[in-house]
Scaffold this active site. Structure first.
Site, PDB file in Angstrom:
ATOM      1  N   THR A  47      87.648 -15.730  31.014  1.00 30.96           N
ATOM      2  CA  THR A  47      87.295 -14.328  30.767  1.00 30.96           C
ATOM      3  C   THR A  47      86.644 -14.162  29.395  1.00 30.96           C
ATOM      4  O   THR A  47      85.690 -13.395  29.244  1.00 30.96           O
ATOM      5  CB  THR A  47      88.539 -13.421  30.883  1.00 30.96           C
ATOM      6  OG1 THR A  47      89.068 -13.558  32.207  1.00 30.96           O
ATOM      7  CG2 THR A  47      88.209 -11.962  30.623  1.00 30.96           C
ATOM      8  N   CYS A  48      87.126 -14.899  28.435  1.00 29.06           N
ATOM      9  CA  CYS A  48      86.591 -14.799  27.076  1.00 29.06           C
ATOM     10  C   CYS A  48      85.122 -15.211  27.015  1.00 29.06           C
ATOM     11  O   CYS A  48      84.309 -14.563  26.361  1.00 29.06           O
ATOM     12  CB  CYS A  48      87.420 -15.665  26.125  1.00 29.06           C
ATOM     13  SG  CYS A  48      89.188 -15.298  26.183  1.00 29.06           S
ATOM     14  N   SER A  49      84.790 -16.289  27.715  1.00 30.40           N
ATOM     15  CA  SER A  49      83.425 -16.828  27.676  1.00 30.40           C
ATOM     16  C   SER A  49      82.478 -16.184  28.680  1.00 30.40           C
ATOM     17  O   SER A  49      81.271 -16.141  28.453  1.00 30.40           O
ATOM     18  CB  SER A  49      83.454 -18.335  27.946  1.00 30.40           C
ATOM     19  OG  SER A  49      84.042 -19.011  26.870  1.00 30.40           O
TER      20      SER A  49
END
Length: 160
Positions: A47-49
């Site tokens: 999700t972060c990337s």
């Protein structure tokens, strides 16, 4: 946990710049002006990337037009943050902050124990508006959610 109206704790972190990795304190990073600080549980995680950092990259100019700086923080070492910055096409000026020992994360009261996933202590996913060293708005995600810390939500929060 940090609340609106609280001062940002003074902690030394590592800031990734075009010149390399520099140690700096939070007063230097967030002591003057308006900054959106968002934090992710880990660089290169799904999700972060795929969503969190890219949202701020694509909306970076909109924040700048509103006179707001942007900083991304993760409990990763500065070399990982530098590699993530390069691979994600982070524009110059979007600050990448390595909180490798989770000192700032803990001082904010926003640590997450991800030991059961083999990741140790990380940061909860959050975003906050900081004005002259004071948290004005704080948005912390519920576990597994990605709604309140998005770039789009923070653009609304900072106003036009």
């Amino acid at each position: 946990m940090i609340q609106p109206g609280d001062r940002i704790p003074e902690v030394v972190v590592q800031h990734i710049t075009p010149k390399g990795i520099e140690k700096t304190d939070t007063l230097a990073l967030f002591g003057t002006g308006r900054t959106v600080l968002f934090a992710v549980p880990g660089a290169f995680t799904p999700t972060c990337s795929e969503r969190h950092l890219p949202g701020y990259v694509s909306n970076f100019d909109a924040f700048r037009e509103r006179g707001v700086d942007v900083a991304c923080m993760a409990v990763n070492d500065p070399f990982v943050m530098q590699a993530w910055m390069q691979s994600a096409g982070v524009p110059e000026g979007l600050r990448m902050v390595a909180d490798g020992n989770a000192e700032l994360t803990r001082a904010l009261g926003l640590e997450l124990d991800a030991s059961s996933y083999g990741m140790g202590i990380r940061s909860k996913r959050f975003a906050m508006l900081i004005e002259d060293g004071v948290a004005r708005q704080v948005f912390v995600e519920a576990p597994g959610e990605f709604r309140v810390s998005t770039a789009e939500n923070m653009l609304e929060a900072v106003g036009g």
